[in-house]
Motif scaffolding. Sequence first.
Motif, mmCIF file in Angstrom:
data_model
loop_
_atom_site.group_PDB
_atom_site.id
_atom_site.type_symbol
_atom_site.label_atom_id
_atom_site.label_comp_id
_atom_site.label_asym_id
_atom_site.label_seq_id
_atom_site.Cartn_x
_atom_site.Cartn_y
_atom_site.Cartn_z
ATOM 1 N N GLN A 73 0.839 -1.204 0.000
ATOM 2 C CA GLN A 73 0.000 0.000 0.000
ATOM 3 C C GLN A 73 0.879 1.261 0.000
ATOM 4 O O GLN A 73 0.588 2.210 -0.727
ATOM 5 C CB GLN A 73 -0.930 -0.003 1.215
ATOM 6 C CG GLN A 73 -1.858 1.178 1.255
ATOM 7 C CD GLN A 73 -2.752 1.170 2.487
ATOM 8 O OE1 GLN A 73 -2.601 0.333 3.382
ATOM 9 N NE2 GLN A 73 -3.687 2.090 2.539
ATOM 10 N N ARG B 221 3.893 1.431 -1.186
ATOM 11 C CA ARG B 221 4.486 1.454 -2.523
ATOM 12 C C ARG B 221 3.522 2.060 -3.535
ATOM 13 O O ARG B 221 3.899 2.860 -4.379
ATOM 14 C CB ARG B 221 4.889 0.044 -2.943
ATOM 15 C CG ARG B 221 5.682 -0.044 -4.217
ATOM 16 C CD ARG B 221 5.876 -1.514 -4.577
ATOM 17 N NE ARG B 221 5.677 -1.846 -5.934
ATOM 18 C CZ ARG B 221 4.672 -1.554 -6.761
ATOM 19 N NH1 ARG B 221 3.697 -0.803 -6.354
ATOM 20 N NH2 ARG B 221 4.614 -1.943 -7.999
ATOM 21 N N ARG B 222 2.234 1.687 -3.449
ATOM 22 C CA ARG B 222 1.221 2.259 -4.355
ATOM 23 C C ARG B 222 1.078 3.770 -4.137
ATOM 24 O O ARG B 222 0.913 4.528 -5.088
ATOM 25 C CB ARG B 222 -0.132 1.557 -4.158
ATOM 26 C CG ARG B 222 -0.210 0.202 -4.840
ATOM 27 C CD ARG B 222 -1.623 -0.363 -4.853
ATOM 28 N NE ARG B 222 -2.180 -0.593 -3.531
ATOM 29 C CZ ARG B 222 -1.971 -1.679 -2.796
ATOM 30 N NH1 ARG B 222 -1.206 -2.653 -3.258
ATOM 31 N NH2 ARG B 222 -2.526 -1.814 -1.609
ATOM 32 N N GLN B 223 1.160 4.203 -2.899
ATOM 33 C CA GLN B 223 1.099 5.642 -2.622
ATOM 34 C C GLN B 223 2.285 6.369 -3.259
ATOM 35 O O GLN B 223 2.127 7.461 -3.798
ATOM 36 C CB GLN B 223 1.076 5.898 -1.117
ATOM 37 C CG GLN B 223 -0.218 5.513 -0.464
ATOM 38 C CD GLN B 223 -0.173 5.681 1.048
ATOM 39 O OE1 GLN B 223 0.892 5.844 1.639
ATOM 40 N NE2 GLN B 223 -1.336 5.617 1.674
ATOM 41 N N MET C 213 3.893 5.358 -5.931
ATOM 42 C CA MET C 213 3.641 5.326 -7.372
ATOM 43 C C MET C 213 2.643 6.427 -7.757
ATOM 44 O O MET C 213 2.838 7.130 -8.753
ATOM 45 C CB MET C 213 3.093 3.957 -7.786
ATOM 46 C CG MET C 213 2.808 3.827 -9.264
ATOM 47 S SD MET C 213 4.293 3.780 -10.264
ATOM 48 C CE MET C 213 4.812 2.118 -9.944
ATOM 49 N N GLN C 214 1.591 6.588 -6.974
ATOM 50 C CA GLN C 214 0.612 7.646 -7.243
ATOM 51 C C GLN C 214 1.252 9.024 -7.133
ATOM 52 O O GLN C 214 0.945 9.921 -7.917
ATOM 53 C CB GLN C 214 -0.562 7.538 -6.265
ATOM 54 C CG GLN C 214 -1.445 6.337 -6.521
ATOM 55 C CD GLN C 214 -2.451 6.103 -5.402
ATOM 56 O OE1 GLN C 214 -2.402 6.746 -4.353
ATOM 57 N NE2 GLN C 214 -3.368 5.174 -5.623
ATOM 58 N N PHE C 215 2.143 9.190 -6.180
ATOM 59 C CA PHE C 215 2.863 10.452 -6.020
ATOM 60 C C PHE C 215 3.638 10.790 -7.301
ATOM 61 O O PHE C 215 3.559 11.904 -7.811
ATOM 62 C CB PHE C 215 3.825 10.353 -4.825
ATOM 63 C CG PHE C 215 4.775 11.498 -4.701
ATOM 64 C CD1 PHE C 215 4.409 12.649 -4.025
ATOM 65 C CD2 PHE C 215 6.047 11.434 -5.258
ATOM 66 C CE1 PHE C 215 5.286 13.723 -3.910
ATOM 67 C CE2 PHE C 215 6.925 12.494 -5.150
ATOM 68 C CZ PHE C 215 6.547 13.639 -4.478
ATOM 69 N N GLU D 71 3.228 9.454 -10.383
ATOM 70 C CA GLU D 71 2.328 9.576 -11.536
ATOM 71 C C GLU D 71 1.573 10.899 -11.537
ATOM 72 O O GLU D 71 1.219 11.409 -12.595
ATOM 73 C CB GLU D 71 1.354 8.403 -11.563
ATOM 74 C CG GLU D 71 2.022 7.088 -11.931
ATOM 75 C CD GLU D 71 1.100 5.885 -11.792
ATOM 76 O OE1 GLU D 71 -0.025 6.032 -11.244
ATOM 77 O OE2 GLU D 71 1.515 4.791 -12.216
ATOM 78 N N ALA D 72 1.331 11.465 -10.375
ATOM 79 C CA ALA D 72 0.617 12.741 -10.292
ATOM 80 C C ALA D 72 1.513 13.922 -10.670
ATOM 81 O O ALA D 72 1.029 15.042 -10.817
ATOM 82 C CB ALA D 72 0.074 12.951 -8.873
ATOM 83 N N ARG D 73 2.805 13.676 -10.856
ATOM 84 C CA ARG D 73 3.774 14.726 -11.201
ATOM 85 C C ARG D 73 4.579 14.294 -12.431
ATOM 86 O O ARG D 73 5.798 14.133 -12.351
ATOM 87 C CB ARG D 73 4.707 14.972 -10.015
ATOM 88 C CG ARG D 73 3.982 15.543 -8.823
ATOM 89 C CD ARG D 73 4.759 15.286 -7.536
ATOM 90 N NE ARG D 73 4.062 15.854 -6.394
ATOM 91 C CZ ARG D 73 3.038 15.275 -5.774
ATOM 92 N NH1 ARG D 73 2.587 14.119 -6.179
ATOM 93 N NH2 ARG D 73 2.458 15.865 -4.756
#
Length: 155
Positions: A44, A46-48, A50-52, A54-56
């Motif tokens: 979880q 790690r997914r956060q 990745m989202q960080f 991908e959002a930049r």
Amino acid sequence: MARYRWTATALCLVAVVAAQTHWLAPPVPSTIGFRNIPDDRFQQLRRQAMQFVEARPRRGFQLVERHQNAGFQIHCRGVPVLWLERRAQFLLLQATLDAEERARDVLQLRAIFQWQLQPLGHLEQVLAGVPEPVLKDRVLRVLAGEVPDGVRCGT
């Protein structure tokens, strides 16, 4: 009198050279140890991360995986600025001492991770061998001054 001027000039030159070579070397991390967590909880986090990233998309951030379930790093233009590493008995969350200047956005992610994890006590960190930046690293950081614009990530 002239001898003192030469000495002062030489010391200033040494400080400038040390500061410039400091930016070429990978920054020294500031480390915090946390209690270990189950695999699903680690995934979880790690997914956060990745989202960080991908959002930049155009800010120079990249997620670099280490071994499966062993950790990951966030790089800023190729330089690691934040990483979470899984050890046998604990987790290490590390951010470089220059993260505030090099990749300010990553400090928000570090705070989110810290909020979700239970830190080791000071004695537990010492016994676990969690490294602390030494005074020399902090002095070099101060002498180095600001991070050049071309190596920054984010806003």
